[in-house]
Design a protein around this motif. Structure first.
Motif, PDB file in Angstrom:
ATOM      1  N   ASN A 284       0.834  -1.152   0.063  1.00 40.99           N
ATOM      2  CA  ASN A 284      -0.082  -0.082  -0.190  1.00 40.99           C
ATOM      3  C   ASN A 284       0.711   1.249   0.086  1.00 40.99           C
ATOM      4  OD1 ASN A 284      -1.599  -2.069   1.703  1.00 40.99           O
ATOM      5  ND2 ASN A 284      -2.939  -1.040   0.568  1.00 40.99           N
TER       6      ASN A 284
ATOM      7  N   HIS B  24       2.190   4.813  -1.252  1.00 38.16           N
ATOM      8  CA  HIS B  24       1.778   5.831  -2.241  1.00 38.16           C
ATOM      9  C   HIS B  24       3.117   6.877  -1.821  1.00 38.16           C
ATOM     10  CE1 HIS B  24      -2.515   5.299  -1.972  1.00 38.16           C
ATOM     11  NE2 HIS B  24      -2.195   4.668  -1.126  1.00 38.16           N
TER      12      HIS B  24
ATOM     13  N   TYR C 222       4.269  10.948  -2.929  1.00 39.68           N
ATOM     14  CA  TYR C 222       4.032  12.209  -3.263  1.00 39.68           C
ATOM     15  C   TYR C 222       5.231  13.084  -3.871  1.00 39.68           C
ATOM     16  CZ  TYR C 222      -0.139  10.897  -0.904  1.00 39.68           C
ATOM     17  OH  TYR C 222      -1.320   9.786  -0.578  1.00 39.68           O
TER      18      TYR C 222
ATOM     19  N   HIS D 111       0.757  13.206  -6.749  1.00 39.29           N
ATOM     20  CA  HIS D 111       0.662  11.928  -6.153  1.00 39.29           C
ATOM     21  C   HIS D 111       1.189  11.055  -7.138  1.00 39.29           C
ATOM     22  CE1 HIS D 111      -2.314   8.856  -3.796  1.00 39.29           C
ATOM     23  NE2 HIS D 111      -1.156   8.552  -4.099  1.00 39.29           N
TER      24      HIS D 111
ATOM     25  N   LYS E   4       0.416   5.356  -6.547  1.00 43.69           N
ATOM     26  CA  LYS E   4      -0.613   5.253  -5.823  1.00 43.69           C
ATOM     27  C   LYS E   4      -1.086   3.787  -5.572  1.00 43.69           C
ATOM     28  CE  LYS E   4      -2.605   8.989  -8.808  1.00 43.69           C
ATOM     29  NZ  LYS E   4      -2.950   9.179  -9.924  1.00 43.69           N
ATOM     30  N   ASP E   5      -1.140   3.719  -4.158  1.00 44.07           N
ATOM     31  CA  ASP E   5      -1.525   2.436  -3.572  1.00 44.07           C
ATOM     32  C   ASP E   5      -0.968   1.253  -4.315  1.00 44.07           C
ATOM     33  OD1 ASP E   5      -2.810   0.772  -1.841  1.00 44.07           O
ATOM     34  OD2 ASP E   5      -4.641   1.128  -2.853  1.00 44.07           O
TER      35      ASP E   5
ATOM     36  N   CYS F 142      11.655   4.799  -3.807  1.00 41.14           N
ATOM     37  CA  CYS F 142      11.023   4.362  -2.471  1.00 41.14           C
ATOM     38  C   CYS F 142      11.636   3.304  -1.693  1.00 41.14           C
ATOM     39  CB  CYS F 142       9.524   4.138  -2.576  1.00 41.14           C
ATOM     40  SG  CYS F 142       8.438   5.870  -2.890  1.00 41.14           S
TER      41      CYS F 142
ATOM     42  N   GLU G 177       3.999   6.919   1.789  1.00 39.62           N
ATOM     43  CA  GLU G 177       3.105   6.395   2.776  1.00 39.62           C
ATOM     44  C   GLU G 177       3.040   4.935   2.619  1.00 39.62           C
ATOM     45  OE1 GLU G 177      -0.609   8.276   2.333  1.00 39.62           O
ATOM     46  OE2 GLU G 177       0.021  10.356   3.073  1.00 39.62           O
ATOM     47  N   GLY G 178       2.730   4.255   3.384  1.00 38.87           N
ATOM     48  CA  GLY G 178       2.665   2.703   3.407  1.00 38.87           C
ATOM     49  C   GLY G 178       4.041   1.932   3.819  1.00 38.87           C
TER      50      GLY G 178
ATOM     51  N   GLY H 285       0.641   5.899 -12.148  1.00 38.24           N
ATOM     52  CA  GLY H 285       0.869   6.017 -10.867  1.00 38.24           C
ATOM     53  C   GLY H 285       0.511   4.398 -10.234  1.00 38.24           C
ATOM     54  N   ARG H 286      -0.321   4.020 -10.925  1.00 37.06           N
ATOM     55  CA  ARG H 286      -0.979   2.637 -10.357  1.00 37.06           C
ATOM     56  C   ARG H 286      -0.236   1.378 -11.025  1.00 37.06           C
ATOM     57  NH1 ARG H 286      -5.275   3.834  -7.264  1.00 37.06           N
ATOM     58  NH2 ARG H 286      -6.269   5.859  -7.666  1.00 37.06           N
TER      59      ARG H 286
END
Lengths: 338, 293
Positions: free
Chosen positions: B49, B51, B53, B58, B61-62, B89, B103-104, B264-265
């Protein structure tokens, strides 16, 4: 282009090439690019003008100092007598004084400037970076007489307290052994110069550091370096030629600075042996004595001081260029890749 | 999303029992075919999960998926789909940019590398990275470039030890034979392909468990590209490799697993052979057959 032709360009018909040739000749019918030629000559003349001005400067220094040079010769540089009454002139104390406070100021200014530059270029968020950069740059444009006044009335009393404390606690150390009663002296002059050159070194170093590609810093970070290690081992070495340039520019200003150091230096014509000694500098000497110089030899000696000062700045510049050349030798490629 | 959200996904524990891999018990929705495609005992690095930025933008995404141990995972997708960001990341390099945040969770050996107590510096020593443009350090010699990261560990190493480590790293990066007689020359004297292999050697010298490669061949000619690709396959016998590429042929050639990203997905993730022969999502098919991107 049609789908069927496999993307190949169509062959150009022979006639169309011929017609192009006749309509667009490579030999101009009239003299073109006149503006280019004018621009070239104007810029070249300006460059030559600068060269002539500096040559004239050297010539004038040599001519004006001829009498003193004939009288005192090269011994002028290492003698320690400055006696207008007996017309005996030599200026080692001002040379050492100038260099002592210039290097002291570098000692203070370089760490402060580099710290400021690193913070501004790498750490600072935008809302701090922009105003702080303006402040640093505007510090560089404060007239030196203002800084001198501030130094005399605000800083010197503080320096005096510092001097007394240093002498009480570390008086055994030769550099702290001088008279700790004046406040004015090498230490005060060094600090005031450091304040004046810090904005210059910081602003240029910041620009240099900002031109170091992010990929350089990230390269070491990705190997498990801390930011400090990445800055120290990669970013600063990458920009070291530019940073040395910035430091030399600061040193140049420190050597030639007149007004502020005249105000807080103490201006005693003697060799400095401690940080607390009053100090005279070459630039201050010329500025403060020129109006009272009543004999030709006296004036000529002051110009001779100017010649020596000029020579020192030239030597500093040459040493700096050699350092930069040595450093960048063999990494010309790298500079271009940036 | 076009794909149905999972409601009753399998709930499995990592073999060491430290952390459950699947999202169910945290109430996380996991898309089918993203994480269950990798058996738990093979999962080396698990993205859960995530994310990412850049300020308000964004970029990722997830995303939830897992990298298989000692395999090459390729992340493909059109420019700007967030694949490089996702890669950055994975060793906490993303946050080095201004206003960037993540995040995540990303889990290495049962430990979330985004946990508060985790030092990103130590993460990067275990998860190395090779960048898009070769970035050797111009002020260092070839040998110093290779050892730059190793020396950071402040291990008091003898000269012989350093020389040996330098040689091993250069051999693993298939560069030793070309540079063994010029170890003291600046790293920037090498050709582009050699420079990139030097950067790979530099990463290998710190013994990473996972190597992230961000379009490592995009600045190289076909011959140099082929050498790097061979190298990637060889390296995957010892370490886990994640490679971002916009070159689908490259993904097909070097990778065991392929992830396809769009806007982003993550659209699809699976064994490379399946992805390129029988993609499940129509957008994946459109991309790999060259209809867009």
């Amino acid at each position: 282009m049609e789908v069927g032709d496999m993307g190949l360009p169509k062959p150009v018909a022979r006639e169309s090439v011929e017609s192009l040739r006749s309509s667009k000749s490579l030999t101009p019918t009239r003299r073109s690019h006149l503006s280019d030629r004018i621009f070239f000559h104007v810029t070249r003349s300006l460059a030559v003008l600068v060269l002539i001005l500096s040559l004239l400067l050297v010539f004038e220094l040599l001519r004006g100092s001829a009498e003193a040079r004939a009288e005192f010769g090269i011994g002028f540089i290492w003698g320690t007598t400055w006696d207008p009454v007996a017309e005996q002139f030599s200026t080692l104390p001002t040379i050492t004084g100038t260099l002592a406070k210039a290097f002291l100021s570098l000692l203070i200014a370089v760490p402060v400037s580099l710290g400021t530059a690193i913070f501004l270029a790498i750490y600072a968020p935008r809302w701090i970076r922009t105003p702080l950069s303006y402040i640093v740059e505007s510090l560089a444009s404060i007239p030196s007489v203002i800084i001198g006044l501030w130094g005399l009335f605000i800083m010197v009393p503080v320096v005096r307290v510092l001097q007394i404390w240093l002498k009480d606690n570390f008086g055994w150390f030769p550099l702290f052994s001088g008279p700790a009663i004046f406040g004015v002296g090498v230490l005060a002059a060094g600090i005031i110069l450091a304040i004046m050159i810090t904005p210059i070194i910081a602003a240029i170093s910041r620009d240099v550091i900002r031109t170091v590609p992010r990929a350089q810093m990230e390269g070491l970070l990705a190997l498990g370096a801390t930011r400090w290690e990445a800055i120290w081992k990669v970013v600063l070495p990458y920009g070291r030629a530019g940073i040395i340039g910035a430091v030399i520019l600061g040193l140049g200003r420190a050597v030639g600075e007149t007004m502020a150091v005249t105000m807080v230096g103490g201006n005693a014509f003697k060799l400095v042996t401690s940080l607390f000694d009053p100090v005279h500098s070459m630039a201050s000497q010329i500025a403060s004595e020129f109006t009272e110089a009543d004999s030709n030899l006296y004036v000529s000696s002051l110009i001779y001081v100017g010649l020596v000062l000029f020579a020192i700045t030239v030597v500093i510049e040459i040493v700096a260029q050699l350092m930069i050349w040595r450093i960048t030798k063999g990494q010309g490629e790298a500079r271009h890749q940036a | 999303m076009a794909q149905p959200q999972a409601t009753g996904q399998q709930q499995t524990e990592r073999t060491n029992g430290a952390q459950p891999v699947n999202g169910m018990q945290f109430g996380i929705d996991v898309k089918p075919g993203m994480i269950d495609v990798v058996p738990d005992e093979e999962a080396r690095l698990i993205v859960r999960n995530v994310h990412a930025y850049y300020g308000e933008a964004h970029a990722v995404k997830d995303i939830t998926f897992a990298m298989r141990s000692r395999k090459v995972t390729a992340i493909i997708g059109p420019s700007g789909c967030g694949k490089s960001t996702l890669l950055r990341c994975m060793n906490r390099m993303h946050e080095e940019q201004r206003a960037a945040r993540v995040e995540g969770q990303i889990i290495l050996d049962g430990e979330n590398i985004y946990d508060r107590s985790v030092d990103p510096v130590l993460v990067r020593r275990r998860i190395g990275m090779v960048f898009q443009k070769p970035n050797p350090f111009p002020t260092m010699s070839i040998a110093d470039n290779v050892l730059a990261g190793y020396k950071l560990n402040r291990v008091r190493a003898g000269k012989g030890d350093l020389a040996e480590r330098c040689e091993v790293a250069l051999r693993r990066a298939a560069l030793w034979d070309e540079v063994k007689d010029q170890l003291n020359r600046p790293g920037t004297d090498l050709s582009g392909g050699q420079q990139q292999r030097l950067c790979i050697a530099r990463s290998l010298a710190v013994d990473p468990e996972i190597l992230l490669m961000d379009e490592p061949c995009s600045a190289l000619d076909p011959l140099a590209t082929a050498r790097i690709e061979d190298l990637v396959k060889e390296l995957s016998q010892e370490i886990t490799v994640v490679i971002v590429t916009h070159n689908m042929q490259q993904a097909a050639r070097v990778s065991d697993m392929t992830a396809f990203m769009l806007l982003g997905r993550m659209i699809e993730y699976g064994p490379t052979t399946d992805m390129f022969t029988t993609p499940r999502d129509e957008r994946t098919e459109a991309y790999i057959t060259g209809r867009f991107g």
